[in-house]
Design a protein around this motif. Sequence first.
Motif, mmCIF file in Angstrom:
data_model
loop_
_atom_site.group_PDB
_atom_site.id
_atom_site.type_symbol
_atom_site.label_atom_id
_atom_site.label_comp_id
_atom_site.label_asym_id
_atom_site.label_seq_id
_atom_site.Cartn_x
_atom_site.Cartn_y
_atom_site.Cartn_z
ATOM 1 N N LYS A 1 0.865 -1.161 0.000
ATOM 2 C CA LYS A 1 0.000 0.000 0.000
ATOM 3 C C LYS A 1 0.915 1.228 0.000
ATOM 4 N N PRO A 2 0.573 2.284 -0.716
ATOM 5 C CA PRO A 2 1.443 3.467 -0.759
ATOM 6 C C PRO A 2 1.776 3.963 0.649
ATOM 7 N N GLY A 3 3.081 4.159 0.898
ATOM 8 C CA GLY A 3 3.525 4.618 2.201
ATOM 9 C C GLY A 3 3.919 3.508 3.153
ATOM 10 N N GLU A 4 3.687 2.264 2.771
ATOM 11 C CA GLU A 4 4.004 1.125 3.647
ATOM 12 C C GLU A 4 5.184 0.307 3.117
ATOM 13 N N GLU A 5 5.946 0.854 2.198
ATOM 14 C CA GLU A 5 7.063 0.123 1.593
ATOM 15 C C GLU A 5 8.141 -0.207 2.638
ATOM 16 N N SER A 6 8.836 -1.312 2.433
ATOM 17 C CA SER A 6 9.939 -1.690 3.325
ATOM 18 C C SER A 6 11.222 -1.010 2.874
ATOM 19 N N ILE A 7 11.781 -0.170 3.739
ATOM 20 C CA ILE A 7 13.047 0.498 3.440
ATOM 21 C C ILE A 7 14.157 -0.525 3.270
ATOM 22 N N TYR A 8 14.184 -1.524 4.157
ATOM 23 C CA TYR A 8 15.245 -2.535 4.096
ATOM 24 C C TYR A 8 15.225 -3.258 2.747
ATOM 25 N N ASN A 9 14.048 -3.654 2.288
ATOM 26 C CA ASN A 9 13.968 -4.372 1.015
ATOM 27 C C ASN A 9 14.526 -3.542 -0.132
ATOM 28 N N ILE A 10 14.288 -2.246 -0.103
ATOM 29 C CA ILE A 10 14.796 -1.380 -1.172
ATOM 30 C C ILE A 10 16.314 -1.291 -1.112
ATOM 31 N N VAL A 11 16.862 -1.004 0.078
ATOM 32 C CA VAL A 11 18.310 -0.767 0.146
ATOM 33 C C VAL A 11 19.104 -2.037 -0.134
ATOM 34 N N ILE A 12 18.571 -3.205 0.237
ATOM 35 C CA ILE A 12 19.339 -4.430 -0.029
ATOM 36 C C ILE A 12 19.248 -4.813 -1.499
ATOM 37 N N MET A 13 18.109 -4.587 -2.130
ATOM 38 C CA MET A 13 17.977 -4.935 -3.543
ATOM 39 C C MET A 13 18.778 -3.995 -4.440
ATOM 40 N N GLU A 14 18.809 -2.726 -4.093
ATOM 41 C CA GLU A 14 19.506 -1.758 -4.941
ATOM 42 C C GLU A 14 20.976 -1.617 -4.556
ATOM 43 N N GLU A 15 21.395 -2.256 -3.463
ATOM 44 C CA GLU A 15 22.800 -2.276 -3.037
ATOM 45 C C GLU A 15 23.373 -0.861 -2.929
ATOM 46 N N VAL A 16 22.625 0.007 -2.215
ATOM 47 C CA VAL A 16 23.017 1.413 -2.107
ATOM 48 C C VAL A 16 23.748 1.724 -0.807
ATOM 49 N N GLN A 17 23.804 0.751 0.109
ATOM 50 C CA GLN A 17 24.515 0.981 1.361
ATOM 51 C C GLN A 17 24.984 -0.362 1.927
ATOM 52 N N THR A 18 25.900 -0.284 2.880
ATOM 53 C CA THR A 18 26.393 -1.482 3.538
ATOM 54 C C THR A 18 25.284 -2.121 4.364
ATOM 55 N N ILE A 19 25.134 -3.433 4.215
ATOM 56 C CA ILE A 19 24.251 -4.224 5.067
ATOM 57 C C ILE A 19 25.154 -5.061 5.960
ATOM 58 N N LEU A 20 25.165 -4.758 7.242
ATOM 59 C CA LEU A 20 25.999 -5.478 8.200
ATOM 60 C C LEU A 20 25.261 -6.730 8.660
ATOM 61 N N GLY A 21 25.827 -7.895 8.382
ATOM 62 C CA GLY A 21 25.208 -9.155 8.750
ATOM 63 C C GLY A 21 25.693 -9.646 10.098
ATOM 64 N N ILE A 22 24.741 -9.917 10.989
ATOM 65 C CA ILE A 22 25.033 -10.422 12.325
ATOM 66 C C ILE A 22 24.244 -11.717 12.513
ATOM 67 N N GLY A 23 24.880 -12.731 13.101
ATOM 68 C CA GLY A 23 24.165 -13.971 13.366
ATOM 69 C C GLY A 23 24.486 -15.058 12.369
ATOM 70 N N CYS A 24 23.786 -16.172 12.512
ATOM 71 C CA CYS A 24 24.081 -17.368 11.734
ATOM 72 C C CYS A 24 23.621 -17.207 10.283
ATOM 73 N N GLY A 25 24.520 -17.493 9.353
ATOM 74 C CA GLY A 25 24.182 -17.405 7.940
ATOM 75 C C GLY A 25 24.056 -15.990 7.414
ATOM 76 N N ALA A 26 24.378 -14.996 8.235
ATOM 77 C CA ALA A 26 24.221 -13.602 7.816
ATOM 78 C C ALA A 26 25.373 -13.181 6.916
ATOM 79 N N SER A 27 25.039 -12.595 5.785
ATOM 80 C CA SER A 27 26.039 -12.086 4.852
ATOM 81 C C SER A 27 26.155 -10.581 5.011
ATOM 82 N N THR A 28 27.386 -10.091 5.094
ATOM 83 C CA THR A 28 27.629 -8.658 5.119
ATOM 84 C C THR A 28 28.034 -8.210 3.729
ATOM 85 N N LYS A 29 27.356 -7.177 3.222
ATOM 86 C CA LYS A 29 27.750 -6.546 1.964
ATOM 87 C C LYS A 29 28.325 -5.182 2.299
#
Length: 505
Positions: free
Chosen positions: A431-459
Motif C-alpha cells: 500500500k502506498p507509504g508502507e514500503e519496506s526500506i530494508y527491502n529497497i536498500v538491499i535490492m539496490e545495493e546502495v549501502q552497507t548491510i551489516l550481517g550479524i548472526g548465523c548465515g548472515a552475509s555482510t555486503k
Amino acid sequence: MKLININQQLKEDWVRVLNHIANLFFEDSKIVTSGDEADLSIHLDYSIDADYTIHTASELLVDGKTYTSNYSIEYTTEGTEKEQGIRMKRALSHVMLDVLEQYTGMTQEWGILTGVRPTKLYHKYRKQGISDEQIANILKDDFRISDAKIELMKEIVDRQLKTIPDLDQIGREISIYIGVPFCPTKCAYCTFPAYAIGSNRKQGRVESFIDGLHIEIRAMGKWLKENNMNITSIYWGGGTPTSIEADEMDALYKTMFESFPNPETIREITVEAGRPDTITPEKIEVLKKYGIDRISVNPQSYTDETLKAIGRHHTVQETIDKFWLSRNSGMNNINMDLIIGLPNEGIEEFQHSLDESAKMQPESLTVHTLSFKRASEMTRNKDKYKVADRTTVSKMMDMASSWTKANGYVPYYLYRQKNILGNLENVGYSKPGEESIYNIVIMEEVQTILGIGCGASTKFVNPETGRITQFHNPKDPAAYIMTFEDAIEKKIEMLDDLYNVQLKK
C-alpha cells in the motif's frame, strides 16, 4: 539435456553467460564445441573496430532451417579489460537470444538479463543523468527488454525515490541484518539457513547460538557507536526469528537497543515471523514492548495440500488466525508472501490465494515465482514435484499484477533468480507509504548491510565508488558457535578499511 554446438572456443565466462541465455529456452542445456551429437548448432562471429564499435552475428542451424541475427553497438571509450569483456558478453548474448527466439517462438520479456538486478541497472543510468526516455531506449535496444518490463522498472524506481528521497546519499548510513537460523521445519524449496529448532535445542545449540548472538550484537554495536554510524533499518531474518521463545526474543531486543547507536533515528525495524506456527500472543507482546510493528506472516499458499507437500507444518486456517491475532494485537504493518508455481498449483489455486489475501489486505504482499535453487530438496528431487508450465506461470503473474492494482497496491522492489519458473521475477507490492526500506536498500545495493548472526552475509558497499565486498558468517549453528568471535574481528577490520577515510573527513 539440450546440447548446443558453438563454432569456436570462447572464454569460460563467455560460455557461462551464453549457457544462461540458452537455459531461458530449454530446461537444461549445455554448450559444446564439438557438433557431432549436438541438437543445435550456432555460428558466432564478433569483432571490434578502431572506434570501439562492437559487431556480433549469429547463425542458428537446426532441422534444415537457418536463423540469423546481427548487432552492433558503439562505445565512446576503449574501456578497461573487464569492461571490454562485459560488453562482448552482452553483445554475444544479444544475437544468441535473437536466433533462439526466432527458432522457439518464445519471447523473453527480460531480454538478455539473467543475473542482473533490473532496477539497479535503471538507477545506474538515472544517476548518469540519462532521461527516462533514453533509458527506455537503451533497455529495449541493447538489452532486449520488453516495454511492459521497462515500465515496471520505471514505476518501481519512482516509488523507491518517493519512499527514500535520500536514496543516492544513504550510503553513509548502514542497515543491519540479524540472522536466527531456526525454523519449525525446513521447506522443500528453501536454501536459507534454516534448521529444525527442536533437535537443535535438545543438543544445546539454540542457547549457545543466542549467547553468541548477544556478544556479536554488542561488539558490532560498540564499533557503530565509536564511529557515530547512523542505522537506517534493521531486519531480523533467518530461518524464522520468532521460532525462539518470547523471553529469548525479549533479551535479544534489549541487547539490540542498548548496543546500537541513536535508536531513535532508526527508520524501520522488521521481524520476519514468516511461519504462522511460531506466532504467539506472548511474542507479539514482546514486539510491542519494543515498538516493533512490522512483521511478515507468510502463507505462501492457501491450499492445505500444497503446504503439506512443501514441508510447512501449519494449516491455512492457522495462517488466517495468526494474521488476525497479529493485526488485532497492534501489528500495523504486516507483509505476506505468496509463491507462484508451487507443486500441483495452477490458476484455480492461485486465484484462491488472491481471494483469501483480499479478505486480509496486508500492508504489503510479496509475490515470488518459484525458483529451483541448487541446494534445495525440491531441486534434488524434481520428479517428485510437478509444477506449472511456462504459460500458466506467466498467467499467474499477470493475475497478481492485476489483483494488486485493483486492491490499491503499488510495486516497489523486484529481483530475479536463476532457474526461476517462466524466466519471470519476484515483486514486492505495498500500500502506498508502507514500503519496506530494508527491502529497497538491499535490492539496490546502495549501502552497507551489516550481517550479524548465523548465515548472515555482510555486503560492504563503498559509499564513494559503489564497490561491493562481502563476508559470510557460517550457516551452520555449530560452526557459528565456534567461529563468531573470529567473524567479529574480521568484520571490524573490514569496516575500518571501508569507513575510516570517510569518517575522518
